[in-house]
Design an enzyme around this catalytic site. Structure first.
Site, PDB file in Angstrom:
ATOM      1  N   ARG A  63     -13.043   0.647   1.068  1.00 26.51           N
ATOM      2  CA  ARG A  63     -12.587  -0.374   2.018  1.00 26.51           C
ATOM      3  C   ARG A  63     -13.714  -1.279   2.497  1.00 26.51           C
ATOM      4  O   ARG A  63     -13.581  -1.956   3.519  1.00 26.51           O
ATOM      5  CB  ARG A  63     -11.890   0.295   3.208  1.00 26.51           C
ATOM      6  CG  ARG A  63     -10.538   0.937   2.869  1.00 26.51           C
ATOM      7  CD  ARG A  63      -9.730   1.182   4.122  1.00 26.51           C
ATOM      8  NE  ARG A  63      -8.482   1.895   3.859  1.00 26.51           N
ATOM      9  CZ  ARG A  63      -7.348   1.307   3.508  1.00 26.51           C
ATOM     10  NH1 ARG A  63      -7.303   0.003   3.367  1.00 26.51           N
ATOM     11  NH2 ARG A  63      -6.256   2.019   3.297  1.00 26.51           N
ATOM     12  N   LYS A  82      -1.767  -5.512  -4.668  1.00 24.81           N
ATOM     13  CA  LYS A  82      -1.604  -4.064  -4.536  1.00 24.81           C
ATOM     14  C   LYS A  82      -1.328  -3.674  -3.100  1.00 24.81           C
ATOM     15  O   LYS A  82      -1.992  -4.200  -2.207  1.00 24.81           O
ATOM     16  CB  LYS A  82      -2.883  -3.380  -5.010  1.00 24.81           C
ATOM     17  CG  LYS A  82      -2.961  -1.910  -4.770  1.00 24.81           C
ATOM     18  CD  LYS A  82      -4.154  -1.467  -3.926  1.00 24.81           C
ATOM     19  CE  LYS A  82      -4.092  -1.885  -2.472  1.00 24.81           C
ATOM     20  NZ  LYS A  82      -5.040  -1.215  -1.582  1.00 24.81           N
ATOM     21  N   THR A  83      -0.404  -2.839  -2.813  1.00 24.72           N
ATOM     22  CA  THR A  83      -0.253  -2.075  -1.568  1.00 24.72           C
ATOM     23  C   THR A  83       1.125  -1.456  -1.530  1.00 24.72           C
ATOM     24  O   THR A  83       2.125  -2.127  -1.795  1.00 24.72           O
ATOM     25  CB  THR A  83      -0.498  -2.883  -0.272  1.00 24.72           C
ATOM     26  OG1 THR A  83      -0.268  -2.003   0.839  1.00 24.72           O
ATOM     27  CG2 THR A  83       0.371  -4.115  -0.095  1.00 24.72           C
ATOM     28  N   GLY A  95       2.852   2.666   6.245  1.00 19.75           N
ATOM     29  CA  GLY A  95       3.010   1.219   6.349  1.00 19.75           C
ATOM     30  C   GLY A  95       2.272   0.851   7.617  1.00 19.75           C
ATOM     31  O   GLY A  95       2.844   0.898   8.710  1.00 19.75           O
ATOM     32  N   GLY A 111      -6.337   1.199   0.009  1.00 20.68           N
ATOM     33  CA  GLY A 111      -5.590   2.448  -0.175  1.00 20.68           C
ATOM     34  C   GLY A 111      -4.979   2.552  -1.573  1.00 20.68           C
ATOM     35  O   GLY A 111      -4.639   1.544  -2.179  1.00 20.68           O
ATOM     36  N   ASP A 167      -6.229  -8.177   2.690  1.00 17.31           N
ATOM     37  CA  ASP A 167      -7.642  -8.377   3.053  1.00 17.31           C
ATOM     38  C   ASP A 167      -8.511  -8.544   1.810  1.00 17.31           C
ATOM     39  O   ASP A 167      -9.361  -9.439   1.754  1.00 17.31           O
ATOM     40  CB  ASP A 167      -8.169  -7.178   3.856  1.00 17.31           C
ATOM     41  CG  ASP A 167      -7.779  -7.283   5.314  1.00 17.31           C
ATOM     42  OD1 ASP A 167      -7.336  -8.372   5.735  1.00 17.31           O
ATOM     43  OD2 ASP A 167      -7.898  -6.267   6.031  1.00 17.31           O
ATOM     44  N   ASP A 223       2.492  -0.755   1.059  1.00 16.67           N
ATOM     45  CA  ASP A 223       3.134  -1.269   2.279  1.00 16.67           C
ATOM     46  C   ASP A 223       4.130  -2.389   1.998  1.00 16.67           C
ATOM     47  O   ASP A 223       4.977  -2.691   2.838  1.00 16.67           O
ATOM     48  CB  ASP A 223       2.069  -1.789   3.267  1.00 16.67           C
ATOM     49  CG  ASP A 223       1.201  -0.667   3.815  1.00 16.67           C
ATOM     50  OD1 ASP A 223       1.374   0.477   3.371  1.00 16.67           O
ATOM     51  OD2 ASP A 223       0.353  -0.942   4.676  1.00 16.67           O
TER      52      ASP A 223
HETATM   53  P1  FBP Z   1      -3.657  -0.823   1.785  1.00 18.60           P
HETATM   54  O1  FBP Z   1      -3.197  -1.891   2.708  1.00 18.60           O
HETATM   55  O2  FBP Z   1      -5.105  -0.823   1.552  1.00 18.60           O
HETATM   56  O3  FBP Z   1      -2.876  -0.829   0.507  1.00 18.60           O
HETATM   57  O4  FBP Z   1      -3.380   0.601   2.455  1.00 18.60           O
HETATM   58  C1  FBP Z   1      -2.131   1.077   2.700  1.00 18.60           C
HETATM   59  C2  FBP Z   1      -2.121   2.352   3.512  1.00 18.60           C
HETATM   60  O5  FBP Z   1      -1.586   3.401   2.737  1.00 18.60           O
HETATM   61  C3  FBP Z   1      -1.340   2.197   4.813  1.00 18.60           C
HETATM   62  O6  FBP Z   1       0.039   2.392   4.603  1.00 18.60           O
HETATM   63  C4  FBP Z   1      -1.964   3.226   5.695  1.00 18.60           C
HETATM   64  O7  FBP Z   1      -1.823   2.901   7.051  1.00 18.60           O
HETATM   65  C5  FBP Z   1      -3.400   3.190   5.279  1.00 18.60           C
HETATM   66  O8  FBP Z   1      -3.417   2.749   3.938  1.00 18.60           O
HETATM   67  C6  FBP Z   1      -4.084   4.527   5.392  1.00 18.60           C
HETATM   68  O9  FBP Z   1      -5.428   4.349   5.123  1.00 18.60           O
HETATM   69  P2  FBP Z   1      -6.440   5.506   4.754  1.00 18.60           P
HETATM   70  O10 FBP Z   1      -6.250   5.784   3.291  1.00 18.60           O
HETATM   71  O11 FBP Z   1      -7.770   4.899   5.001  1.00 18.60           O
HETATM   72  O12 FBP Z   1      -6.111   6.701   5.570  1.00 18.60           O
END
Ligand code: FBP
Length: 552
Positions: A146, A203-204, A252, A82, A177, A206
């Site tokens: 992803r 990175k994240t 998150g 993300g 991951d 979250d």
């Molecule tokens: P990462 O762990 O890849 O940084 O993603 C964070 C996040 O924003 C989460 O908070 C959320 O649940 C998810 O990605 C949403 O994913 P998508 O962009 O596939 O809708």
């Protein structure tokens, strides 16, 4: 980009700060290594799986004689998972760092995340291209994805692509991951003696990729500032109109760091912390009662309004919901065909109810119809319930409404309850990075180049003392294996980076827990306002409350 905003124009000129060791000496630094390290848990199993990358020492850069390369370096980079504010600055820092190592170095950006690296889709950066993305939000510079990079077949393709371009180092910018996969790739590269180094970057938004060395993941600072601005605005609206309860779900996927940080910044009337709910085995009914109690108490003070924060991952931490989701995952996989034959939704719900065990049936039966449907309709490619798509904020509103109605009928509640629901997530993921994230990310990228120049592999780029001004930051590298433990996934024990959940004995949670009862009843909202990029340092450069409390 044909037109850029005045802020973007001004921001393009911002020179991100670097730790003094680089700011003063460029790449003229020496890596100082410490003692051998251990993984966070399951040391024997992790050591056995990573014979080449296990036990590496933590690296710290110090002023010293240089790591200039005799020949140009060719490196590749991917963005994974993300979006998180600051990703472009990691790439800019990496690019500048590589040029400092040798002016003719080249950086290849692989497109669309890990799949670009496997399928050899890339772009070679130059100054003009990089300059257009400095200090901007988003991952659009090369895109993200992803795809999991974990099979030998994929690794072989990566090796072939690196050979074709003469690439000797790869940087993986990703979450837990993706960095787990970076660790596997680093091990593979060393075992096969390919000569390709692998470096990770944390990175994240979250905020759940951290440990004693990795103080925060990038993007958490900016995203929580964006959400806190919005929550502050909503608080002011609630206190002006005095007629709505705002239930706000915050992104998150699993951990509640974002909700906790936003609560510390804005002082809402309620904020659920999933980790506490799991620890106390709080049931959904008890959560509803707790929220209804706060609403009723505020109603006694004629405050029929409020703000409640809900972490996105909540539902998987509520014991009976966790059990229900696990059972639904099984059921919907094994009975997929039977389920899909039933067009009528009422009947399909009836079918599912008939298949569930006694306790999970009770949990499912208590849910509002819309949520019952969501739980059996939205499934990921593996057939699992898409928990992040479940509208928990609406679920809580409906159930609280029913509870208050019952209390009104019993004569124990006389207030009015009218609610609005919100979900903040994507609003913050591509915001222009705050000064903190702009500096932190640029430093992470620059440090990744320094790690390459120092010949390191299997490391995560690392900046420490981030609660202090950038001049006091310490740059280095933390072995990826240090973050690993063994976890059960799809029936197998596999090595993965351990997710950092909210620690209930940590300072940020303790501060929140000490204040929440008073925030619940009083109207004590804080209005952080928008992120400021120019102005006094106490307004522009402050790190998150989480970081300040954790590192105090
Ligand atoms: P990462 O762990 O890849 O940084 O993603 C964070 C996040 O924003 C989460 O908070 C959320 O649940 C998810 O990605 C949403 O994913 P998508 O962009 O596939 O809708």
């Amino acid at each position: 980009m044909s037109e850029i905003s005045p802020l973007q124009k001004a921001r393009a000129a911002y020179q991100p700060k670097l730790p003094t060791v680089f700011a003063k000496h460029g790449m003229a630094v020496a890596a100082q290594a410490g003692a051998a390290t251990e993984s966070v848990a399951d040391q024997d199993a992790v050591r056995e799986l990573f014979p080449n990358t296990y036990g590496l020492p933590v690296v710290t850069f110090e002023a010293g004689t240089g790591v200039k390369a005799a020949a140009p370096v060719k490196a590749g980079v991917i963005l994974s998972g993300g979006q998180a504010p600051g990703g472009h600055n990691v790439i800019a820092g990496l690019y500048d760092g590589l040029k400092a190592v040798h002016p003719d170095s080249q950086l290849f950006g692989f497109l669309g995340g890990p799949s670009g690296l496997v399928d050899n889709k890339f772009k070679i950066f130059d100054d003009a291209f990089i300059n257009a993305y400095r200090n901007t939000g988003g991952f659009d510079i090369i895109g993200s994805g992803r795809t999991k990079l974990e099979t030998t077949e994929q690794f072989e393709k990566v090796v072939a692509n690196c050979k074709q371009h003469g690439i000797t180092a790869l940087v993986v910018i990703g979450g837990d991951d993706s960095n787990t996969n970076a660790c596997l790739l680093a091990e593979y590269m060393l075992a096969q003696k390919t000569g390709v180094q692998v470096i990770g970057c944390p990175k994240t938004i979250d905020g759940d990729l951290k440990n004693e060395w990795i103080e925060t993941s990038f993007g958490f600072d900016t995203a929580t500032k964006v959400y806190s601005e919005l929550i502050g605005n909503i608080g002011r609206d609630a206190n002006s109109a005095k007629k709505y309860w705002h239930f706000i779900k915050l992104m998150g996927r699993s951990a509640s760091h974002i909700a906790l940080e936003c609560a510390l910044q804005t002082h809402p009337n309620a904020c659920l912390i999933s980790e506490e709910i799991a620890e106390n085995k709080t049931t959904l009914k008890q959560i509803i009662n707790q929220l209804a109690d706060i609403i009723a108490k505020r109603a006694e003070k004629k405050c029929n309004f409020g703000v409640a924060l809900i972490p996105e991952g909540l539902i998987e931490f509520v014991p009976e919901m966790k059990a229900l989701i696990a059972e639904l995952n099984d059921l919907l996989t094994h009975e997929a065909a039977a389920c899909e034959r039933i067009d009528n939704m009422e009947e399909r719900i009836g079918f599912v109810l008939g298949q569930l065990g006694t306790e999970t049936r009770e949990a499912y039966a208590c849910l509002p119809k819309t949520i019952q449907i969501q739980l059996i309709m939205d499934r990921d490619p593996h057939g699992n319930v898409q928990v992040s798509l479940v509208e928990t904020e609406k679920l809580l509103i409906e159930m609280v409404k029913a509870e208050l109605k019952a209390r009104a009928a019993a004569g124990t509640y006389t207030g009015k309850f009218s609610a609005q629901n919100h979900f903040f997530g994507y609003e913050g993921r591509c915001a222009a990075p705050s000064n903190f994230d702009a500096d932190y990310c640029y430093s992470l990228g620059y440090t990744a180049a320094a790690l390459m120049a120092a010949g390191k592999s299997g490391y995560m780029s690392n900046i420490r003392h981030t609660n202090l001004p950038a001049t006091a930051w310490v740059a280095g590298g933390v072995p990826l294996t240090m973050l690993m433990n063994m976890e059960r996934r799809h029936g197998k024990n596999v090595p993965v980076i351990r997710k950092a959940l909210v620690e209930l004995d940590g300072k940020p949670f303790a501060v929140f827990a000490a204040k929440r009862d008073s925030w619940a009843i009083e109207t004590d909202y804080v209005y952080p306002g928008p992120i400021q990029y120019f102005g006094p340092t106490e307004v522009c450069d402050h790190p998150t409350a989480t970081l300040r409390y954790e590192r105090a």
